[in-house]
Each structure stands twice: as C-alpha cells, then as structure tokens.
Design an enzyme around this catalytic site. Structure first.
Site, PDB file in Angstrom:
ATOM      1  N   HIS A 125      45.546  64.047  96.674  1.00 11.13           N
ATOM      2  CA  HIS A 125      46.598  63.399  97.461  1.00 11.13           C
ATOM      3  C   HIS A 125      46.247  61.955  97.810  1.00 11.13           C
ATOM      4  CE1 HIS A 125      44.230  63.508 101.177  1.00 11.13           C
ATOM      5  NE2 HIS A 125      43.758  64.642 100.695  1.00 11.13           N
ATOM      6  N   HIS A 134      42.285  54.416  82.661  1.00  9.91           N
ATOM      7  CA  HIS A 134      42.113  55.654  81.900  1.00  9.91           C
ATOM      8  C   HIS A 134      41.258  56.609  82.715  1.00  9.91           C
ATOM      9  CE1 HIS A 134      41.186  57.577  77.708  1.00  9.91           C
ATOM     10  NE2 HIS A 134      41.415  58.488  78.636  1.00  9.91           N
TER      11      HIS A 134
END
Length: 197
Positions: A125, A134
C-alpha cells in the site's frame, strides 16, 4: 495492440496479451531475427503510419532503452495487466505500464509511466513508483516505499517500509534495503550496502 521489441520480454508480453484476449497486430523490432514471431508481422523500422490507431507497448526490459523508444513513439501508449495479477482499484497506472503474471499491487499505490511490475512482484500500500522503473521478478516493496525514475529493483530484493530509493539506481538481486538510497547508487547485500554511486 502493437509491441515494440520481440525478445524475451516481448514473448512474455505476448503471453500476457493473449491471456487478456487482446490480439497483437504487429511488432516493431530493430533486430529482425526476433524470436517472437508466430504469424505476427514484424517491422524492422518504426513507422507511425503502420496500424496508426492501435495502442503500443514497449516490450523492452532495459529502462534506458525503454525510455529511448518511448521518446519517439507516435502511437497511443497502452497499458496491460495479466488476469492473474491483483491490482487494487485505487492504484493509479501511467501509460505504457505493465503488470505481469502473478504480481500484486496494493491500495493507494502510484505506478508512473512505462513501469514494469514483473512476474510475482509485490507492491504494498501507498508506494510511489516513478517513470521507467523495472521491478524485477519476485521483488517485494513494503508499504510507503518511494522509487525514483529509471531505477531497477532486482529480482528477489526486499525494500522495507517507508524507504526512499532515488533516481537512476540499481538494487541488486536479493538485496534487503533497510536505509534510503541516494540518486544514482548501486546497492547490494543483506542488509544492502553501497557498492558505487
């Protein structure tokens, strides 16, 4: 959908798109000996006039090359999420971003443009992921992590809650990051230590 890049990452993106029922009309590939072809036309030179209304995904894992390619694309930029991925409805997803097989992206997370959330990655979260990042397979970002543009988070690495990782960084595979990482740094190990800046 169109792809730019027909190598290994392109094969995985093709699999992702097939799983969603999305067809691939063509592939732009600067190296004509692509291993992607399965009856899909390959074009060695990028031309905006080819399938001009189709969306395109950059199928290149390297952040620098993905950014270079993104800079000259004129097709609409797509996004893609594999059906096995879990992405909370509150997640903001930038153009060109892909969430691969088995990845999880939790609530209130921001994914910038041209981000790869690779196979089995976990983003908890409230994370903020910059552009051209990446997140390699199996990487884990705990809650509230911030990752700067053009950074690579290596396979199997773990970033503990609330850490800030700068732009243009490399977190080596398997690293456990327990302290903030400055722009341009390379870190590795458990706990992660600065290798070079």
């Amino acid at each position: 959908m169109l792809l730019y890049g027909g190598g290994g990452h392109g094969i995985v993106l093709l699999s992702l798109l097939q799983a969603t029922g999305e067809g691939v009309s063509g592939v732009f590939d600067e190296r004509p000996a692509s291993c992607l072809v399965r009856g899909i036309p390959i074009f060695q030179k990028y031309k905006p006039s080819i399938f001009p209304h189709e969306s395109i995904l950059v199928a290149v894992g390297d952040n620098v090359q993905r950014k270079r390619i993104h800079s000259f694309l004129r097709h609409p930029i797509g996004t893609a999420i594999h059906p096995s991925a879990v992405v909370d409805t509150s997640v903001m997803i930038g153009p060109g971003t892909v969430v691969m097989h088995g990845a999880i992206v939790q609530a209130q997370t921001i994914l910038g443009k041209q981000v790869i959330v690779n196979t089995g990655s976990r983003v908890d979260h409230g994370c903020s992921i910059g552009d051209f990042v990446h997140l390699a397979p199996g990487s884990v970002l705990c809650g509230g992590v911030v990752v700067g543009d053009n950074t690579c988070i290596g396979a199997g690495s773990i970033i503990v809650p609330g850490i800030r990782i700068g732009k243009d960084c490399l977190v080596a595979a398997g690293a456990v990051v327990t302290k903030n990482v400055a722009h341009g740094a390379v870190v590795r190990g458990n706990p992660a230590r600065l290798i070079r800046s």
